[in-house]
Design an enzyme around this catalytic site. Structure first.
Site, PDB file in Angstrom:
ATOM      1  N   THR A 172       0.869  -1.193   0.000  1.00  0.00           N
ATOM      2  CA  THR A 172       0.000   0.000   0.000  1.00  0.00           C
ATOM      3  C   THR A 172       0.904   1.242   0.000  1.00  0.00           C
ATOM      4  O   THR A 172       1.373   1.656  -1.050  1.00  0.00           O
ATOM      5  CB  THR A 172      -0.966   0.009   1.207  1.00  0.00           C
ATOM      6  OG1 THR A 172      -0.227  -0.134   2.417  1.00  0.00           O
ATOM      7  CG2 THR A 172      -1.989  -1.100   1.082  1.00  0.00           C
TER       8      THR A 172
ATOM      9  N   LYS B 102       3.989  -7.103   3.740  1.00  0.00           N
ATOM     10  CA  LYS B 102       3.723  -5.684   3.480  1.00  0.00           C
ATOM     11  C   LYS B 102       3.460  -5.026   4.824  1.00  0.00           C
ATOM     12  O   LYS B 102       3.060  -5.693   5.778  1.00  0.00           O
ATOM     13  CB  LYS B 102       2.531  -5.504   2.554  1.00  0.00           C
ATOM     14  CG  LYS B 102       1.168  -5.860   3.123  1.00  0.00           C
ATOM     15  CD  LYS B 102       0.458  -4.846   3.963  1.00  0.00           C
ATOM     16  CE  LYS B 102       0.354  -3.492   3.324  1.00  0.00           C
ATOM     17  NZ  LYS B 102      -0.452  -2.578   4.248  1.00  0.00           N
TER      18      LYS B 102
ATOM     19  N   THR C  39       1.400  -7.773  12.773  1.00  0.00           N
ATOM     20  CA  THR C  39       0.982  -6.392  12.579  1.00  0.00           C
ATOM     21  C   THR C  39       1.147  -5.924  11.148  1.00  0.00           C
ATOM     22  O   THR C  39       1.634  -4.835  10.908  1.00  0.00           O
ATOM     23  CB  THR C  39       1.768  -5.457  13.506  1.00  0.00           C
ATOM     24  OG1 THR C  39       3.144  -5.704  13.293  1.00  0.00           O
ATOM     25  CG2 THR C  39       1.407  -5.691  14.932  1.00  0.00           C
TER      26      THR C  39
ATOM     27  N   GLU D  22       6.072   4.312   7.278  1.00  0.00           N
ATOM     28  CA  GLU D  22       5.649   5.474   6.497  1.00  0.00           C
ATOM     29  C   GLU D  22       6.541   6.676   6.772  1.00  0.00           C
ATOM     30  O   GLU D  22       6.652   7.132   7.903  1.00  0.00           O
ATOM     31  CB  GLU D  22       4.182   5.791   6.777  1.00  0.00           C
ATOM     32  CG  GLU D  22       3.277   4.791   6.085  1.00  0.00           C
ATOM     33  CD  GLU D  22       1.809   4.932   6.440  1.00  0.00           C
ATOM     34  OE1 GLU D  22       0.993   4.359   5.709  1.00  0.00           O
ATOM     35  OE2 GLU D  22       1.499   5.604   7.435  1.00  0.00           O
TER      36      GLU D  22
ATOM     37  N   ASN E 205      -0.129  10.572   5.921  1.00  0.00           N
ATOM     38  CA  ASN E 205      -1.329  10.228   6.673  1.00  0.00           C
ATOM     39  C   ASN E 205      -2.328  11.355   6.822  1.00  0.00           C
ATOM     40  O   ASN E 205      -3.440  11.153   7.307  1.00  0.00           O
ATOM     41  CB  ASN E 205      -0.941   9.679   8.040  1.00  0.00           C
ATOM     42  CG  ASN E 205      -0.414   8.270   7.874  1.00  0.00           C
ATOM     43  OD1 ASN E 205      -1.130   7.419   7.375  1.00  0.00           O
ATOM     44  ND2 ASN E 205       0.842   8.064   8.234  1.00  0.00           N
TER      45      ASN E 205
ATOM     46  N   THR F 234      -7.879  10.638   0.604  1.00  0.00           N
ATOM     47  CA  THR F 234      -8.263  11.582  -0.457  1.00  0.00           C
ATOM     48  C   THR F 234      -7.161  11.775  -1.487  1.00  0.00           C
ATOM     49  O   THR F 234      -6.155  11.096  -1.470  1.00  0.00           O
ATOM     50  CB  THR F 234      -8.651  12.924   0.185  1.00  0.00           C
ATOM     51  OG1 THR F 234      -7.663  13.288   1.143  1.00  0.00           O
ATOM     52  CG2 THR F 234      -9.985  12.810   0.873  1.00  0.00           C
TER      53      THR F 234
END
Lengths: 417, 417
Positions: A167, A193, A204, A290, A412, A417
């Site tokens: 992702t 992933k 997790t 991230e 994040n 969107t």
């Protein structure tokens, strides 16, 4: 394009590390494609298929709101403890989607089983992506029809699968180890992933481990639980435990070895190889957290128990302040000691040592004058290790995380969107 | 310059809200100055002094590594349960500084007591700032000599004090309420600092509450504990519990009221005024969280107990993913439900409702189609309220936090340097 890994586990010689992925063990094929769930043309549907029903085991997220695919996979495994296929989509988690979500997950299972001509309960389902939106089932079903013909044991198949489960991940995560059991070569491989909503609490992320070893289901399930606690449960990116996390292991038995048990002479080597694969995947998830620019490794020793050391290691590696300081290469060990102090574990406030890499910054809870320039140089590297010795007992643990950066916030602040 | 507050607590009429600070209650003077601990010329040393020994109580951080000033303050309070002065420095936490740090904190106490001509055990000490560096005592001692002459009951004194306790805070935090007890006007006021390393676990910042009410030490201590659990313990900025947090309350008794007890008819009004002051300060800390652009309020109802509701509210308000989504005005309620699910509390996964402001997004755990434009407009405001109803019992709680922004990372990537 596979990553070339030339490191060998010379310290143990229990197993060798090779360049490989989930299709390297005998009996496994994989593939992936873009079916339309992701807005860009990146792969978003993938599968691993075994030539035979493989011994299988899984660990799931502890989040109360387990996503629909987890219920389906659990139902599959409860039938015989065997799986022959895993179908995974990214771009949509199929979580908090009510009755429709459950029906969709069962439909994924039956559609793929139909394509492969196997019983539905030999199929596991996994999903990852946005929570609370209905799956576009027409995309998924069209993709499921195309997948079987593309399945291949070649590296290309594992590559396509690895891409399909990502992702916000920037890189695929794979690991592979080989060992010899009674003269037979046994291979253990995995891919995973995970980049955000990562916090140690069972598995997790999504993780898939394949092996051609022969062993009983109970033995595999026990090993998976033990190893998960030392690897996937010891990483954190943001303290958020996802609704969709799952780690699945499949053993084809096609290596032809005597079935492995905990009493088998090759068990230590197999368990070590299995743990190596899981630890590599877990660390790769932490490093690819991230927005991350650095891997943080925390080693705690001298605790009253391993459990206590684990809690302290997780507290440090999960601290937003420690993570921010590492990003800024600021040798702010005060935040490390603060995180030790609020971990809720027995700690003697007078006897703590802290090292950053090889630089001692705190000895017996008293600040050590250290070379700031050397500390800065160390902290500018891509891996930062904090060692904390409590000098109380023999409990120890390792945990992994990443720095907290502007990019974590950017990614994040506008995920949906 | 004082903030003008014109809001009145009309819903209760138990007390009135006025423009005031820690010197508004009778008997209190304050001041602050720059002694040289901060690099810029901002105030870094301040004091509150009472004309008489005041009934006093405190709550402290639960961090194992409590800073030296906390030990000193605890020792002071253990003598008689009374305080006449509080000396506070910012810019250096005097935490993890070993024997030297303890000696320095005691020296701050005795030096200030000497200046005021009072017993050392009537002085409390508090520090906030960098962990692990020795206090520049020559600066502190010079400042302590100058402070007494500047002490004033005028607003200017409270203003200088409020400025002196700030670190990364952008605004000072003050609140004041008045009520009538047996015909006498009683005032409760407070000020606080706190912006990073904020996480609910006892008092999570420095806070100072003054009142001219007359009451027993046990009564004040009990009220302080109860109120702290509903206010300061319900805020989080980053999940990190500091080594230095302390909330101190002093009651001069100079309002001349009959001593307040829990049986007194004015007790509900006094307790409400006390809670109002603490809640305002707690919310102000959350809103001024490092880098924050918005206050997040989480209301949980329908839980099995208030404790369970608290744990869930804290889980949501502490989620990095929820905080990032609020920053980006992304109506990503999936992260709210995920945080409910990993709070470790009893939750029925089938019966959860979620509102963002007045917009329902989840009903009985099933997504509700909502107006994205209206949600975006709501999320762009400076206060975002999430309401979660579990429909299981009557437990409820509120918690406060802030969004996670680029600036949080910027501030904390180079805090020491």
């Amino acid at each position: 394009m596979m990553q070339t890994q030339v490191v060998h586990a010379k310290e143990t010689q229990l197993f060798d590390i090779i360049d490989g992925s989930v299709t390297t063990p005998l009996g496994f094929r994989a593939s992936g494609l873009h079916c339309g769930l992701k807005k860009t043309a990146r792969n978003d549907l993938g599968a691993i298929v075994c030539d035979v029903p493989a011994i299988a085991a899984a660990v799931y997220t502890t989040n109360v709101f387990q996503a629909a695919p987890l219920a389906v996979t659990r139902a599959s495994l409860e039938e015989e403890g065997k799986l022959q296929a895993i179908i995974v989509n990214s771009g949509n988690a199929n979580a908090c989607t009510g009755k429709q979500g459950e029906a969709d997950a069962y439909r994924m299972r039956s559609a793929f089983a139909e394509q492969l001509g196997i019983a539905p309960h030999y199929v596991a389902v996994a999903s990852t992506g946005v929570i609370g939106e209905a799956l576009k089932m027409e995309c998924v079903e069209q993709g499921i029809m195309k997948l079987p013909e593309q399945l291949t044991p070649l590296a290309e198949g594992a590559e396509q699968f690895s891409q399909a489960i990502l992702t916000t991940d920037l890189v695929k995560k794979e690991a592979c180890a080989v060992l010899t059991v009674n003269g037979k070569q046994v291979t253990v491989a995995g891919c995973a992933k995970g980049s955000g909503m990562i916090h140690p609490n069972m598995a997790t992320m999504l993780g898939f481990v394949t092996t051609d070893a022969a062993l009983e289901q109970d033995t595999l399930a026990g090993l998976l639980r033990t190893v998960t606690n030392k690897t996937f449960n010891m990483i954190t990116v943001d303290g958020d435990t996802s609704t969709n996390d799952m780690l699945l292991a499949m053993a084809s038995g096609m290596a032809g070895n005597e079935p492995l048990t905990e009493q088998h002479e090759a068990w230590p080597a197999f368990a070590a190889a299995f743990q190596y694969v899981c630890e590599q995947l877990a660390k790769a998830i932490a490093r690819d957290g991230e927005g991350a620019t650095k891997l943080i490794e925390v080693r705690v020793s001298g605790a009253l128990s391993d459990e206590s050391a684990s809690a302290i290691a997780k507290s440090i590696v999960g601290s937003s302040l420690v993570k921010s300081a590492v990003y800024g290469s600021d040798a702010n060990w005060g935040r490390v000691i603060a995180a030790v102090g609020y971990a809720g574990q027995p700690v003697n406030p007078e006897t703590v040592d802290i090292h950053m890499g090889s630089i001692m910054v705190l000895q017996q809870s008293t600040p050590v004058v250290f070379d700031e320039a050397a500390a800065l140089a160390y902290l500018k590297g891509d891996t930062v290790v904090f060692q904390v010795d409590l000098h109380m007992g023999s409990g120890e643990a390792k945990a992994w995380g990443c720095d907290l950066t502007y990019d974590y916030v950017r990614i994040n602040a506008a995920y949906r969107t």
